[in-house]
Scaffold this motif. Structure first.
Motif, PDB file in Angstrom:
ATOM      1  N   LEU A 242       0.830  -1.196   0.000  1.00  0.00           N
ATOM      2  CA  LEU A 242       0.000   0.000   0.000  1.00  0.00           C
ATOM      3  C   LEU A 242       0.869   1.252   0.000  1.00  0.00           C
ATOM      4  O   LEU A 242       1.951   1.265   0.577  1.00  0.00           O
ATOM      5  CB  LEU A 242      -0.916   0.005   1.225  1.00  0.00           C
ATOM      6  CG  LEU A 242      -1.921  -1.145   1.307  1.00  0.00           C
ATOM      7  CD1 LEU A 242      -2.677  -1.093   2.631  1.00  0.00           C
ATOM      8  CD2 LEU A 242      -2.894  -1.111   0.131  1.00  0.00           C
ATOM      9  N   GLY A 243       0.368   2.293  -0.648  1.00  0.00           N
ATOM     10  CA  GLY A 243       1.105   3.551  -0.694  1.00  0.00           C
ATOM     11  C   GLY A 243       0.165   4.719  -0.842  1.00  0.00           C
ATOM     12  O   GLY A 243      -0.713   4.939   0.002  1.00  0.00           O
ATOM     13  N   GLN A 244       0.283   5.449  -1.929  1.00  0.00           N
ATOM     14  CA  GLN A 244      -0.563   6.607  -2.167  1.00  0.00           C
ATOM     15  C   GLN A 244      -2.005   6.177  -2.427  1.00  0.00           C
ATOM     16  O   GLN A 244      -2.257   5.085  -2.936  1.00  0.00           O
ATOM     17  CB  GLN A 244      -0.041   7.402  -3.370  1.00  0.00           C
ATOM     18  CG  GLN A 244       1.325   8.016  -3.150  1.00  0.00           C
ATOM     19  CD  GLN A 244       1.295   9.031  -2.013  1.00  0.00           C
ATOM     20  OE1 GLN A 244       0.386   9.858  -1.919  1.00  0.00           O
ATOM     21  NE2 GLN A 244       2.297   8.962  -1.139  1.00  0.00           N
ATOM     22  N   PRO A 245      -2.978   7.029  -2.069  1.00  0.00           N
ATOM     23  CA  PRO A 245      -4.386   6.693  -2.326  1.00  0.00           C
ATOM     24  C   PRO A 245      -4.613   6.428  -3.819  1.00  0.00           C
ATOM     25  O   PRO A 245      -3.951   7.008  -4.678  1.00  0.00           O
ATOM     26  CB  PRO A 245      -5.135   7.949  -1.872  1.00  0.00           C
ATOM     27  CG  PRO A 245      -4.218   8.605  -0.893  1.00  0.00           C
ATOM     28  CD  PRO A 245      -2.830   8.336  -1.394  1.00  0.00           C
ATOM     29  N   ILE A 246      -5.536   5.533  -4.100  1.00  0.00           N
ATOM     30  CA  ILE A 246      -5.876   5.210  -5.478  1.00  0.00           C
ATOM     31  C   ILE A 246      -7.331   5.585  -5.728  1.00  0.00           C
ATOM     32  O   ILE A 246      -8.143   5.651  -4.789  1.00  0.00           O
ATOM     33  CB  ILE A 246      -5.652   3.720  -5.784  1.00  0.00           C
ATOM     34  CG1 ILE A 246      -6.456   2.844  -4.819  1.00  0.00           C
ATOM     35  CG2 ILE A 246      -4.178   3.371  -5.706  1.00  0.00           C
ATOM     36  CD1 ILE A 246      -6.335   1.375  -5.103  1.00  0.00           C
ATOM     37  N   ASP A 247      -7.652   5.853  -6.968  1.00  0.00           N
ATOM     38  CA  ASP A 247      -9.008   6.239  -7.338  1.00  0.00           C
ATOM     39  C   ASP A 247      -9.898   5.002  -7.353  1.00  0.00           C
ATOM     40  O   ASP A 247      -9.682   4.095  -8.159  1.00  0.00           O
ATOM     41  CB  ASP A 247      -8.997   6.891  -8.714  1.00  0.00           C
ATOM     42  CG  ASP A 247     -10.383   7.360  -9.155  1.00  0.00           C
ATOM     43  OD1 ASP A 247     -11.339   7.218  -8.364  1.00  0.00           O
ATOM     44  OD2 ASP A 247     -10.494   7.855 -10.292  1.00  0.00           O
TER      45      ASP A 247
END
Length: 264
Positions: free
Chosen positions: A114-119
């Motif tokens: 997991l890392g940056q938010p995803i759409d």
């Protein structure tokens, strides 16, 4: 902090074992204190509520020990499954389960960092929210209906097992229509340290094909990352597999559910 030497496969197995232990502890299920396996059962003809899992059995005693664990399930006469992962299986155990009449079904076990938010690409007329502990019933209902079990959980019934899980490490997500408020889908997330296992992504028949499953999964991934989780894991089927690949999940091993059903 998670051990940096822990592999993705190790993380999936640990997440799965923790989730199964939490389910086994539910007061609406029965369980036995086995020294080498997690075992729980219900009075419902649903294999997901009659389970043997996380069994660590030496190959030299696999045949005899498998018979001991299986005997009560055969006596109850309800569908059940023995779920194996790389660390909880052996050729000897697989032979014993096959000889006992259980049929093997394979499921991809997947992992993503997991890392940056995803759409999540949530449809414009849909909203997704976390169900509060006193509002889990729609989640249970949709999940059971997706499994072909339309019964509405009654108080104290094993069908309401989700209601009994500790909200400290279990969250329940509901997708609803913004126009009608109707439930379109549901899912669950179990956290263990810095990892989250996503499970039970279920969509109502009328809402399939609209991307609701993807939206639920991505929403859980974003929620897990926002609360400090570094990875997400899941065990899926071929129908949902392309969606999870699109979200970045990759298969680490095959989970095998050895199933028995007196009706088949």
């Amino acid at each position: 902090m998670r051990d940096l030497l822990t592999t993705a496969s190790d993380t999936i197995e640990a997440d799965f074992a923790a989730l199964q232990a939490a389910i086994a502890a539910s007061p609406v299920l029965s369980s036995s204190d086995e020294p080498d396996a997690t075992v729980y059962w219900s009075n419902q003809p649903l294999a997901l509520l009659n389970v043997i899992v996380d069994a660590h059995i030496a190959p030299e005693v696999a045949a005899a020990r498998a018979q001991e664990i299986l005997a009560p399930f055969f006596e109850r006469g309800l569908p059940f499954q023995w779920v194996t992962t790389p660390r909880t299986t052996s050729p000897a155990l697989e032979a014993a389960l096959a000889q006992a009449g259980l049929a093997a079904r394979e499921y991809p076990a997947m992992f993503v960092a997991l890392g940056q938010p995803i759409d999540p690409r949530t449809p414009e007329d849909v909203f997704i929210d976390v169900a509060w502990p006193d509002g889990v019933e729609p989640v249970s209902r949709v999940i059971l209906e997706d499994l072909g079990h339309p019964a509405v959980p009654e108080e104290g019934s094993a069908l309401g097992v989700l209601d009994t899980l500790d909200p400290a490490d279990n969250q329940f997500f509901v997708a609803r229509s913004m126009r009608t408020g109707d439930v379109l889908g549901a899912s669950t997330m179990h956290t263990r340290g810095s990892s989250a296992m996503l499970a039970n992504v279920s969509i109502t028949a009328a809402a399939r094909g609209r991307g609701v499953g993807r939206a639920l999964t991505a929403t859980m991934m974003n929620r897990a990352a926002a609360t400090g989780c570094q990875s997400a894991t899941l065990i899926t089927n071929s129908r949902a597999y392309p969606t999870y690949v699109d979200l970045g999940f990759r298969t680490q091993f095959t989970c095998v559910a050895w199933a028995w059903d007196p009706r088949s």
